[in-house]
Design a protein around this motif. Structure first.
Motif, PDB file in Angstrom:
ATOM      1  N   GLY A 261       0.801  -1.210   0.000  1.00 15.39           N
ATOM      2  CA  GLY A 261       0.000   0.000   0.000  1.00 15.39           C
ATOM      3  C   GLY A 261       0.837   1.264   0.000  1.00 15.39           C
ATOM      4  N   LEU A 262       1.878   1.276   0.810  1.00 14.64           N
ATOM      5  CA  LEU A 262       2.773   2.440   0.834  1.00 14.64           C
ATOM      6  C   LEU A 262       3.448   2.641  -0.517  1.00 14.64           C
ATOM      7  CD1 LEU A 262       4.314   1.939   4.374  1.00 14.64           C
ATOM      8  CD2 LEU A 262       3.160   4.037   3.599  1.00 14.64           C
ATOM      9  N   ALA A 263       3.866   1.551  -1.142  1.00 19.31           N
ATOM     10  CA  ALA A 263       4.504   1.656  -2.446  1.00 19.31           C
ATOM     11  C   ALA A 263       3.521   2.165  -3.499  1.00 19.31           C
ATOM     12  CB  ALA A 263       5.069   0.293  -2.862  1.00 19.31           C
ATOM     13  N   VAL A 264       2.280   1.691  -3.445  1.00 13.74           N
ATOM     14  CA  VAL A 264       1.255   2.149  -4.393  1.00 13.74           C
ATOM     15  C   VAL A 264       1.068   3.657  -4.295  1.00 13.74           C
ATOM     16  CG1 VAL A 264      -1.225   2.130  -4.865  1.00 13.74           C
ATOM     17  CG2 VAL A 264       0.004  -0.025  -4.596  1.00 13.74           C
ATOM     18  N   LEU A 265       0.923   4.168  -3.077  1.00 11.18           N
ATOM     19  CA  LEU A 265       0.691   5.604  -2.903  1.00 11.18           C
ATOM     20  C   LEU A 265       1.913   6.413  -3.352  1.00 11.18           C
ATOM     21  CD1 LEU A 265      -1.203   5.683   0.515  1.00 11.18           C
ATOM     22  CD2 LEU A 265      -2.147   5.690  -1.800  1.00 11.18           C
ATOM     23  N   ALA A 266       3.108   5.877  -3.124  1.00 12.48           N
ATOM     24  CA  ALA A 266       4.316   6.575  -3.580  1.00 12.48           C
ATOM     25  C   ALA A 266       4.367   6.635  -5.105  1.00 12.48           C
ATOM     26  CB  ALA A 266       5.562   5.862  -3.038  1.00 12.48           C
ATOM     27  N   VAL A 267       4.045   5.529  -5.764  1.00 11.73           N
ATOM     28  CA  VAL A 267       4.037   5.503  -7.226  1.00 11.73           C
ATOM     29  C   VAL A 267       2.993   6.461  -7.771  1.00 11.73           C
ATOM     30  CG1 VAL A 267       3.517   4.080  -9.246  1.00 11.73           C
ATOM     31  CG2 VAL A 267       4.953   3.158  -7.422  1.00 11.73           C
ATOM     32  N   MET A 268       1.822   6.486  -7.148  1.00 14.70           N
ATOM     33  CA  MET A 268       0.763   7.372  -7.622  1.00 14.70           C
ATOM     34  C   MET A 268       1.206   8.833  -7.608  1.00 14.70           C
ATOM     35  SD  MET A 268      -2.725   5.700  -6.062  1.00 14.70           S
ATOM     36  CE  MET A 268      -3.735   6.962  -6.863  1.00 14.70           C
ATOM     37  N   GLU A 269       1.963   9.208  -6.576  1.00 12.41           N
ATOM     38  CA  GLU A 269       2.481  10.574  -6.513  1.00 12.41           C
ATOM     39  C   GLU A 269       3.589  10.794  -7.544  1.00 12.41           C
ATOM     40  OE1 GLU A 269       3.726  11.647  -2.625  1.00 12.41           O
ATOM     41  OE2 GLU A 269       1.737  11.432  -1.735  1.00 12.41           O
ATOM     42  N   ASP A 270       4.543   9.876  -7.574  1.00 11.50           N
ATOM     43  CA  ASP A 270       5.717  10.058  -8.434  1.00 11.50           C
ATOM     44  C   ASP A 270       5.348  10.055  -9.919  1.00 11.50           C
ATOM     45  OD1 ASP A 270       7.218  10.135  -6.147  1.00 11.50           O
ATOM     46  OD2 ASP A 270       7.952   8.064  -6.308  1.00 11.50           O
ATOM     47  N   GLU A 271       4.400   9.210 -10.288  1.00 10.78           N
ATOM     48  CA  GLU A 271       4.045   9.062 -11.701  1.00 10.78           C
ATOM     49  C   GLU A 271       2.771   9.822 -12.077  1.00 10.78           C
ATOM     50  OE1 GLU A 271       4.080   4.944 -12.817  1.00 10.78           O
ATOM     51  OE2 GLU A 271       6.106   4.612 -12.010  1.00 10.78           O
ATOM     52  N   GLU A 272       2.217  10.574 -11.135  1.00  7.12           N
ATOM     53  CA  GLU A 272       1.024  11.394 -11.379  1.00  7.12           C
ATOM     54  C   GLU A 272      -0.095  10.562 -12.004  1.00  7.12           C
ATOM     55  OE1 GLU A 272       2.499  14.688 -13.693  1.00  7.12           O
ATOM     56  OE2 GLU A 272       3.206  15.720 -11.893  1.00  7.12           O
ATOM     57  N   THR A 273      -0.375   9.450 -11.337  1.00  3.31           N
ATOM     58  CA  THR A 273      -1.339   8.487 -11.853  1.00  3.31           C
ATOM     59  C   THR A 273      -2.752   9.060 -11.935  1.00  3.31           C
ATOM     60  OG1 THR A 273      -0.013   6.725 -10.859  1.00  3.31           O
ATOM     61  CG2 THR A 273      -2.243   6.162 -11.527  1.00  3.31           C
ATOM     62  N   VAL A 274      -3.137   9.861 -10.942  1.00  2.94           N
ATOM     63  CA  VAL A 274      -4.489  10.423 -10.944  1.00  2.94           C
ATOM     64  C   VAL A 274      -4.679  11.343 -12.149  1.00  2.94           C
ATOM     65  CG1 VAL A 274      -6.166  11.796  -9.657  1.00  2.94           C
ATOM     66  CG2 VAL A 274      -4.629  10.232  -8.430  1.00  2.94           C
ATOM     67  N   ALA A 275      -3.685  12.170 -12.415  1.00  5.74           N
ATOM     68  CA  ALA A 275      -3.770  13.077 -13.564  1.00  5.74           C
ATOM     69  C   ALA A 275      -3.831  12.287 -14.869  1.00  5.74           C
ATOM     70  CB  ALA A 275      -2.573  14.022 -13.580  1.00  5.74           C
ATOM     71  N   ASN A 276      -3.091  11.182 -14.955  1.00  5.65           N
ATOM     72  CA  ASN A 276      -3.139  10.359 -16.163  1.00  5.65           C
ATOM     73  C   ASN A 276      -4.513   9.735 -16.345  1.00  5.65           C
ATOM     74  OD1 ASN A 276      -1.587   8.984 -18.436  1.00  5.65           O
ATOM     75  ND2 ASN A 276      -2.444   7.222 -17.354  1.00  5.65           N
ATOM     76  N   ALA A 277      -5.122   9.287 -15.243  1.00  6.11           N
ATOM     77  CA  ALA A 277      -6.468   8.710 -15.326  1.00  6.11           C
ATOM     78  C   ALA A 277      -7.462   9.736 -15.846  1.00  6.11           C
ATOM     79  CB  ALA A 277      -6.906   8.195 -13.965  1.00  6.11           C
ATOM     80  N   ARG A 278      -7.334  10.970 -15.385  1.00  7.71           N
ATOM     81  CA  ARG A 278      -8.242  12.030 -15.838  1.00  7.71           C
ATOM     82  C   ARG A 278      -8.013  12.340 -17.317  1.00  7.71           C
ATOM     83  NH1 ARG A 278      -6.283  16.037 -13.126  1.00  7.71           N
ATOM     84  NH2 ARG A 278      -7.250  15.338 -11.181  1.00  7.71           N
ATOM     85  N   ARG A 279      -6.751  12.532 -17.669  1.00  6.38           N
ATOM     86  CA  ARG A 279      -6.420  12.926 -19.039  1.00  6.38           C
ATOM     87  C   ARG A 279      -6.740  11.806 -20.042  1.00  6.38           C
ATOM     88  NH1 ARG A 279      -1.796  14.086 -17.803  1.00  6.38           N
ATOM     89  NH2 ARG A 279      -0.783  12.099 -18.239  1.00  6.38           N
ATOM     90  N   THR A 280      -6.278  10.608 -19.743  1.00  7.57           N
ATOM     91  CA  THR A 280      -6.490   9.494 -20.664  1.00  7.57           C
ATOM     92  C   THR A 280      -7.954   9.081 -20.697  1.00  7.57           C
ATOM     93  OG1 THR A 280      -4.267   8.735 -20.067  1.00  7.57           O
ATOM     94  CG2 THR A 280      -5.628   7.228 -21.327  1.00  7.57           C
ATOM     95  N   GLY A 281      -8.599   9.142 -19.541  1.00  6.04           N
ATOM     96  CA  GLY A 281     -10.020   8.814 -19.490  1.00  6.04           C
ATOM     97  C   GLY A 281     -10.859   9.775 -20.302  1.00  6.04           C
ATOM     98  N   ASP A 282     -10.554  11.062 -20.203  1.00  6.18           N
ATOM     99  CA  ASP A 282     -11.285  12.057 -21.003  1.00  6.18           C
ATOM    100  C   ASP A 282     -11.113  11.781 -22.495  1.00  6.18           C
ATOM    101  OD1 ASP A 282     -12.155  13.298 -18.715  1.00  6.18           O
ATOM    102  OD2 ASP A 282     -10.743  14.990 -18.842  1.00  6.18           O
ATOM    103  N   LEU A 283      -9.878  11.457 -22.885  1.00 10.06           N
ATOM    104  CA  LEU A 283      -9.605  11.184 -24.295  1.00 10.06           C
ATOM    105  C   LEU A 283     -10.384   9.957 -24.770  1.00 10.06           C
ATOM    106  CD1 LEU A 283      -7.959  11.654 -26.898  1.00 10.06           C
ATOM    107  CD2 LEU A 283      -6.174  10.188 -25.903  1.00 10.06           C
ATOM    108  N   LEU A 284     -10.351   8.882 -23.996  1.00 10.84           N
ATOM    109  CA  LEU A 284     -11.042   7.657 -24.378  1.00 10.84           C
ATOM    110  C   LEU A 284     -12.548   7.872 -24.452  1.00 10.84           C
ATOM    111  CD1 LEU A 284     -11.100   4.639 -24.976  1.00 10.84           C
ATOM    112  CD2 LEU A 284     -10.954   4.203 -22.506  1.00 10.84           C
ATOM    113  N   ARG A 285     -13.097   8.542 -23.456  1.00 12.94           N
ATOM    114  CA  ARG A 285     -14.542   8.777 -23.432  1.00 12.94           C
ATOM    115  C   ARG A 285     -14.987   9.664 -24.597  1.00 12.94           C
ATOM    116  NH1 ARG A 285     -14.523  10.534 -18.894  1.00 12.94           N
ATOM    117  NH2 ARG A 285     -14.857  12.757 -19.234  1.00 12.94           N
ATOM    118  N   GLU A 286     -14.216  10.706 -24.888  1.00  6.82           N
ATOM    119  CA  GLU A 286     -14.572  11.612 -25.981  1.00  6.82           C
ATOM    120  C   GLU A 286     -14.533  10.898 -27.332  1.00  6.82           C
ATOM    121  OE1 GLU A 286     -11.760  14.727 -25.513  1.00  6.82           O
ATOM    122  OE2 GLU A 286     -12.701  15.529 -23.687  1.00  6.82           O
ATOM    123  N   ARG A 287     -13.533  10.066 -27.534  1.00  8.04           N
ATOM    124  CA  ARG A 287     -13.430   9.376 -28.816  1.00  8.04           C
ATOM    125  C   ARG A 287     -14.531   8.329 -28.979  1.00  8.04           C
ATOM    126  NH1 ARG A 287      -7.520   7.638 -30.493  1.00  8.04           N
ATOM    127  NH2 ARG A 287      -8.784   7.026 -32.301  1.00  8.04           N
TER     128      ARG A 287
END
Length: 464
Positions: free
Chosen positions: A316-342
Motif C-alpha cells: 500500500g505504501l509503495a502504491v501511494l508513492a508511485v501514484m504521486e511520483d508518476e502522477e497516476t491520478v492526472a493520467n487517469a483524468r487525461r487518458t479517461g477524457d480522451l477515451l470517453r470523448e473518442r
C-alpha cells in the motif's frame, strides 16, 4: 542409488508439471461453473505473463487489459516499485502479526492515506473491499446506536452477509436471507432518503459515488444534499470507494468531484493492494473510532487476523508513492477524457450504440434498440432470449479477434464497463477505439458476431 531430483516444495516445478491442468482442477475442486462459462464465451485463454496493462500468451500474442482485475490492478501488473517493496518486506524478516505490538508500517500507511481526506482521522485495515464495508456498517450502527442502513438500488458493496444486505442486485441476494434490516432507495432520490430518515432508526447511507453496475454517477448535488439530511438526523454518510477510489475517476476519491462532500466513513481496497497482497481499509472520523473502541475492554471488539500485515502495508505504501511520483491520478483524468470523448463521437455513427458515460478511467458503453428493421429484428431476438446478450457479443470479439479484455457491466445489462489500469496511454486508447470500431462495423454489417449471438441465445435458453 537413483537420484529422484530436488526434494521439498518447488513452485516453478509444480507449475511446469501441473499448470496445463488449470481448467480441469477448477472444474473438479473449485467453482465448476467458472470454467464452463469461460469455455462457452471463448474466454478460456492461457496467459503466460503480464506487465503493466498487457498480457501475453504462450505464442507471444499481446493482450490489452481493460478490466484491471475488476479494478485491483490500478498500477497494472508487476509494477517494479511495488514488486520491490514486497520483496524488501519479505527479506526484512519482520516479527509480523504478533498481535501484541505496534508495528510501524500500519501507522505509516494510515498517515499517508489520510492525507488524501483531511476531514478523516483514523483507519482500520482489513483484507478486502467487502471487509471494509462490513467495518463501516458495524461502526455506523454502533456509533449512532441505530440499526438500519440505507443503500441505493443496483449498488454493489460486497458479498459477505453484512455487505450483501446493502447489495442492490437480487441475483446476489436470492437464497441468502434473512439479511440485515436495510432499505434501498433510488440513486439520487432525496425524497426517499428524507422519508426513511424520519423513521428515526437509520444509522447511515452507504453509496458508491459512481455505481459499478451500469456505470451510473450519483446526480449532481445528491451527495452534498444527502450529507446535510443525514447530519440533521444524526446518521452517517458512508462512501464506498472500493472501486472508484485511488484515482480511478480522475480524483483521488470519486466523492471529491462534488464540492463540500465529507463522508463520515470511506471504504477503499482493490488498487491499494498493488495487485499483490489483499488489503481493505475503512477511514473514519475520530469520534466514531473512539466510540467503537471506548475502553481497553473493547480493544479487540472489531479486528482481523491478517489485518495490517506487513506485506499488505508495504504494498500500500509503495502504491501511494508511485501514484504521486508518476502522477497516476492526472493520467487517469487525461487518458479517461480522451477515451470517453473518442467513444462518444461514435454514438451518431452506430445506431446500436446508445451512450458513453463515466469519469476518468471508469467508462460505461451502453447499447440500445436500433432503428433499422434488419438490426431491430436481430436485437429483439437477443432480448427475448436474455437481456445483456448483445453486450456479450461485443465483449467476445474484442478478446478473440482483437485481444482486448473487457467485461459486461452487470447481469442483464447492455453495458460494457471499461476500468483499465490507470497507467494506459494514448496508444492503448487508439488500439481500443480501433478494435471497438471494427466490432461495431461488423455488428451493423450483419457479420460473424451475429452467428455467435445465435449460439449465446441457445445457451441462454438451455440455462433457463
Amino acid at each position: 542409488m537413483k537420484d529422484d531430483g530436488p526434494k521439498g516444495f518447488d513452485l516453478a516445478r509444480l507449475l511446469a508439471e501441473r499448470g496445463a491442468e488449470r481448467y480441469e482442477l477448477h472444474t473438479k475442486y473449485l467453482n465448476h461453473q467458472l470454467p464452463r462459462m469461460l469455455r462457452t464465451i471463448g474466454f478460456d485463454k492461457v496467459y503466460e505473463r503480464a506487465e503493466g496493462a498487457h498480457f501475453w500468451d504462450a505464442e507471444g500474442n499481446d493482450y490489452l487489459d481493460m478490466l484491471a482485475g475488476f479494478g485491483v490492478m490500478g498500477l497494472g501488473r508487476h509494477h517494479p516499485v511495488v514488486r520491490k517493496a514486497v520483496h524488501d518486506v519479505l527479506d526484512a524478516s519482520l516479527a509480523d502479526l504478533t498481535r501484541f505490538d505496534c508495528q510501524p508500517l500500519p501507522g505509516l500507511l494510515a498517515e499517508k492515506l489520510l492525507t488524501h481526506s483531511a476531514h478523516l482521522d483514523r483507519v482500520f485495515f482489513g483484507n478486502s473491499g467487502t471487509e471494509a464495508v462490513e467495518t463501516a456498517l458495524k461502526f455506523a450502527r454502533y456509533a449512532t446506536g441505530k440499526p438500519r442502513i440505507l443503500y441505493c438500488a443496483h449498488a454493489f458493496h460486497g458479498l459477505t452477509t453484512g455487505s450483501l444486505s446493502v447489495n442492490g442486485e437480487d441475483g446476489f441476494r436470492d437464497g441468502f436471507a434473512p439479511l440485515l434490516p436495510d432499505t434501498a432507495i433510488g440513486l439520487g432520490d432525496l425524497d426517499a432518503l428524507r422519508r426513511e430518515l424520519k423513521r428515526g432508526d437509520v444509522a447511515g447511507l452507504v453509496v458508491e459515488p459512481i455505481q459499478g453496475k451500469g456505470v451510473h454517477a450519483s446526480p449532481p448535488g445528491f451527495l452534498r444534499a444527502a450529507q446535510e439530511l443525514l447530519r440533521k438526523h444524526k446518521a452517517l454518510l458512508i462512501a464506498d470507494e472500493v472501486q472508484t477510489g485511488l484515482g480511478r475517476t480522475g480524483d483521488f476519491y470519486a466523492y471529491q468531484h462534488e464540492e463540500g462532500v465529507e463522508p463520515d466513513l470511506v471504504c477503499v481496497a482493490k488498487a491499494l493492494s498493488g495487485g499483490y497482497v489483499p488489503v481493505g481499509a475503512t477511514l473514519g472520523k475520530d469520534w466514531i473510532f473512539k466510540r467503537v473502541y471506548s475502553s481497553m475492554d473493547r480493544v479487540l471488539v472489531h479486528s482481523a487476523s491478517f489485518g495490517s500485515n506487513a506485506q499488505a502495508m508495504a504494498a500500500g505504501l509503495a502504491v501511494l508513492a508511485v501514484m504521486e511520483d508518476e502522477e497516476t491520478v492526472a493520467n487517469a483524468r487525461r487518458t479517461g477524457d480522451l477515451l470517453r470523448e473518442r467513444l462518444a463521437a461514435l454514438v451518431d455513427r452506430y445506431e446500436l450504440l446508445h451512450e458513453v458515460r463515466g469519469r476518468g478511467l471508469m467508462i460505461g458503453i451502453e447499447f440500445g434498440r436500433p432503428s433499422s428493421l434488419k438490426l431491430r429484428s436481430r436485437w429483439t431476438m437477443l432480448q427475448a432470449a436474455r437481456k445483456g446478450l448483445f453486450a456479450q457479443m461485443v465483449v467476445v470479439p474484442l478478446l478473440q479477434k482483437h485481444r482486448i479484455l473487457t467485461q459486461v457491466s452487470g447481469d442483464h445489462l447492455e453495458v460494457i464497463k471499461l476500468i483499465p489500469p490507470l497507467v494506459i496511454d494514448e496508444a492503448d486508447v487508439d488500439r481500443f477505439v480501433a478494435a471497438f470500431t471494427a466490432v461495431m462495423d461488423d455488428a451493423h454489417d450483419g457479420g460473424l458476431m451475429w452467428d455467435f449471438g445465435r449460439t449465446l441465445v441457445k445457451q441462454a435458453v438451455a440455462n433457463r
